[in-house]
Design a protein around this motif. Sequence first.
Motif, PDB file in Angstrom:
ATOM      1  N   GLY A  23      14.592  18.068 -25.082  1.00 32.47           N
ATOM      2  CA  GLY A  23      15.437  17.836 -23.916  1.00 32.47           C
ATOM      3  C   GLY A  23      16.685  18.694 -23.869  1.00 32.47           C
ATOM      4  O   GLY A  23      17.514  18.534 -22.969  1.00 32.47           O
ATOM      5  N   ILE A  24      16.837  19.606 -24.821  1.00 29.30           N
ATOM      6  CA  ILE A  24      18.030  20.454 -24.851  1.00 29.30           C
ATOM      7  C   ILE A  24      17.942  21.503 -23.743  1.00 29.30           C
ATOM      8  O   ILE A  24      16.948  22.228 -23.634  1.00 29.30           O
ATOM      9  N   LEU A  25      18.982  21.591 -22.951  1.00 27.19           N
ATOM     10  CA  LEU A  25      19.027  22.531 -21.845  1.00 27.19           C
ATOM     11  C   LEU A  25      19.763  23.807 -22.237  1.00 27.19           C
ATOM     12  O   LEU A  25      20.754  23.755 -22.975  1.00 27.19           O
ATOM     13  N   SER A  26      19.291  24.939 -21.704  1.00 29.99           N
ATOM     14  CA  SER A  26      19.936  26.224 -21.959  1.00 29.99           C
ATOM     15  C   SER A  26      19.727  27.129 -20.747  1.00 29.99           C
ATOM     16  O   SER A  26      18.883  26.853 -19.895  1.00 29.99           O
ATOM     17  N   PRO A  27      20.497  28.229 -20.637  1.00 32.98           N
ATOM     18  CA  PRO A  27      20.383  29.114 -19.472  1.00 32.98           C
ATOM     19  C   PRO A  27      18.964  29.630 -19.268  1.00 32.98           C
ATOM     20  O   PRO A  27      18.242  29.912 -20.230  1.00 32.98           O
ATOM     21  N   PHE A  28      18.581  29.779 -17.985  1.00 30.46           N
ATOM     22  CA  PHE A  28      17.191  30.078 -17.646  1.00 30.46           C
ATOM     23  C   PHE A  28      17.134  30.875 -16.343  1.00 30.46           C
ATOM     24  O   PHE A  28      17.680  30.452 -15.326  1.00 30.46           O
ATOM     25  N   ASN A  29      16.503  32.032 -16.399  1.00 30.27           N
ATOM     26  CA  ASN A  29      16.272  32.841 -15.195  1.00 30.27           C
ATOM     27  C   ASN A  29      14.884  32.560 -14.646  1.00 30.27           C
ATOM     28  O   ASN A  29      13.904  32.482 -15.412  1.00 30.27           O
ATOM     29  N   PHE A  30      14.769  32.413 -13.337  1.00 33.49           N
ATOM     30  CA  PHE A  30      13.475  32.143 -12.708  1.00 33.49           C
ATOM     31  C   PHE A  30      13.514  32.648 -11.273  1.00 33.49           C
ATOM     32  O   PHE A  30      14.488  33.278 -10.845  1.00 33.49           O
ATOM     33  N   SER A  31      12.457  32.384 -10.525  1.00 33.21           N
ATOM     34  CA  SER A  31      12.380  32.859  -9.142  1.00 33.21           C
ATOM     35  C   SER A  31      12.085  31.702  -8.197  1.00 33.21           C
ATOM     36  O   SER A  31      11.414  30.734  -8.573  1.00 33.21           O
ATOM     37  N   ARG A  32      12.603  31.826  -6.996  1.00 28.27           N
ATOM     38  CA  ARG A  32      12.232  30.931  -5.898  1.00 28.27           C
ATOM     39  C   ARG A  32      11.604  31.781  -4.795  1.00 28.27           C
ATOM     40  O   ARG A  32      11.845  32.986  -4.715  1.00 28.27           O
ATOM     41  N   ARG A  33      10.850  31.143  -3.908  1.00 31.34           N
ATOM     42  CA  ARG A  33      10.230  31.888  -2.813  1.00 31.34           C
ATOM     43  C   ARG A  33      11.299  32.397  -1.847  1.00 31.34           C
ATOM     44  O   ARG A  33      12.392  31.838  -1.755  1.00 31.34           O
ATOM     45  N   GLU A  34      10.974  33.440  -1.134  1.00 30.64           N
ATOM     46  CA  GLU A  34      11.855  33.918  -0.077  1.00 30.64           C
ATOM     47  C   GLU A  34      11.865  32.892   1.051  1.00 30.64           C
ATOM     48  O   GLU A  34      10.947  32.092   1.196  1.00 30.64           O
ATOM     49  N   ASN A  35      12.938  32.876   1.810  1.00 32.86           N
ATOM     50  CA  ASN A  35      13.069  31.910   2.901  1.00 32.86           C
ATOM     51  C   ASN A  35      12.007  32.164   3.968  1.00 32.86           C
ATOM     52  O   ASN A  35      11.946  33.232   4.568  1.00 32.86           O
ATOM     53  N   GLY A  36      11.147  31.155   4.212  1.00 27.78           N
ATOM     54  CA  GLY A  36      10.091  31.276   5.206  1.00 27.78           C
ATOM     55  C   GLY A  36      10.541  30.826   6.582  1.00 27.78           C
ATOM     56  O   GLY A  36      11.685  30.420   6.787  1.00 27.78           O
TER      57      GLY A  36
END
Length: 359
Positions: A23-36
């Motif tokens: 459950g330890i949280l740490s910085p994370f890079n990810f992607s979201r979809r472009e605005n539709g």
Amino acid sequence: MAKSAEEENQQKAFGWAATDNSGILSPFNFSRRENGDDDVTLKILYCGVCHSDLHTLRNDWGFSFYPVVPGHEISGVVTKVGKNVTKFNIGDRVGVGVLVGSCKTCECCEQDLENYCPRIIFTYNSYNPDGTKNYGGYSDMIVVDQRYVLRFPDNLPLDAGAPLLCAGITVYSPMKYYGMTEAGKHLGVSGLGGLGHVAVKIGKAFGLKVTAISSSPQKESEAINRLGADSFLVSNDPEKMKSAIGTMDYIIDTVSAVHPLLPLLSLLKVNGKLVTVGLPNKPLELPVFPLVMGRKLIGGSDVGGMKETQEMLDFCAKHNITADIELIRIEEINTAMERLAKSDVRYRFVIDVANSLSQ
């Protein structure tokens, strides 16, 4: 190198995630979809910390999919809108709660009960029909279909209002559905945490007599003097519990730990209603005898649909109801989770995302 079609349809996002059941949280890079065309993109300013976030991070319920970026009490401002969006404009104050999708066509969706749709898509720890994964509000931005975006009334603060998107609707919805809104009736609120303290405030706004029920005697003064409860009942004091037998019309049980239901059922009058909204990770024992002998009802309730959640926000704005919060920076989140596990918070942590989340 040219971007692929998939990459061109994504936006970079940044948040904090857990990668395993520690459950330890740490910085994370990810992607979201472009605005539709039907989407709204919002810059996240605040995100509440729900007890279900903690359960999910630690896989207490057995269905966590790592990595997990939690958070479903999201408030912020609109930064993009699709061409089909009619409800929102850039700059609007908005929120996103527990769900970001549903089938839109089933009986539940047609009745504005998207939260009970069999194909509900939760804000995080879920997958979309195309196989992409959803990440929550412990992050800098989010893209959501306009149907699942909520408008914040002008007088409702985005920080103390954010927890209403889960804690608020979780207690408001059963009060409305089960008829627990008749002025002058007696409501018991079991558990004085993130959900319970909001239930006290909403109950008082409906004109109910409210008794806070807690195992912590030290909460009595705060329950009455700060939250507005009419009385306080110590649940592990046999004499006080005995004196309150048969005095309440309704009880909302917000306790998320395993606990006995019989003492609560005994507090109800004939025809009384006990509604449970907490989610213990083990089954509770249900004694049938007091239900039969008192024609009592025990029920459950999830969060509300989009229409009802907006109604709740408007109701809270009208009655100046917000959550009592402790504002934290994102780098304090792991300590906050440890404190939440010990119920050491009055009464909801809210992450100041915009002022603390940076790569």
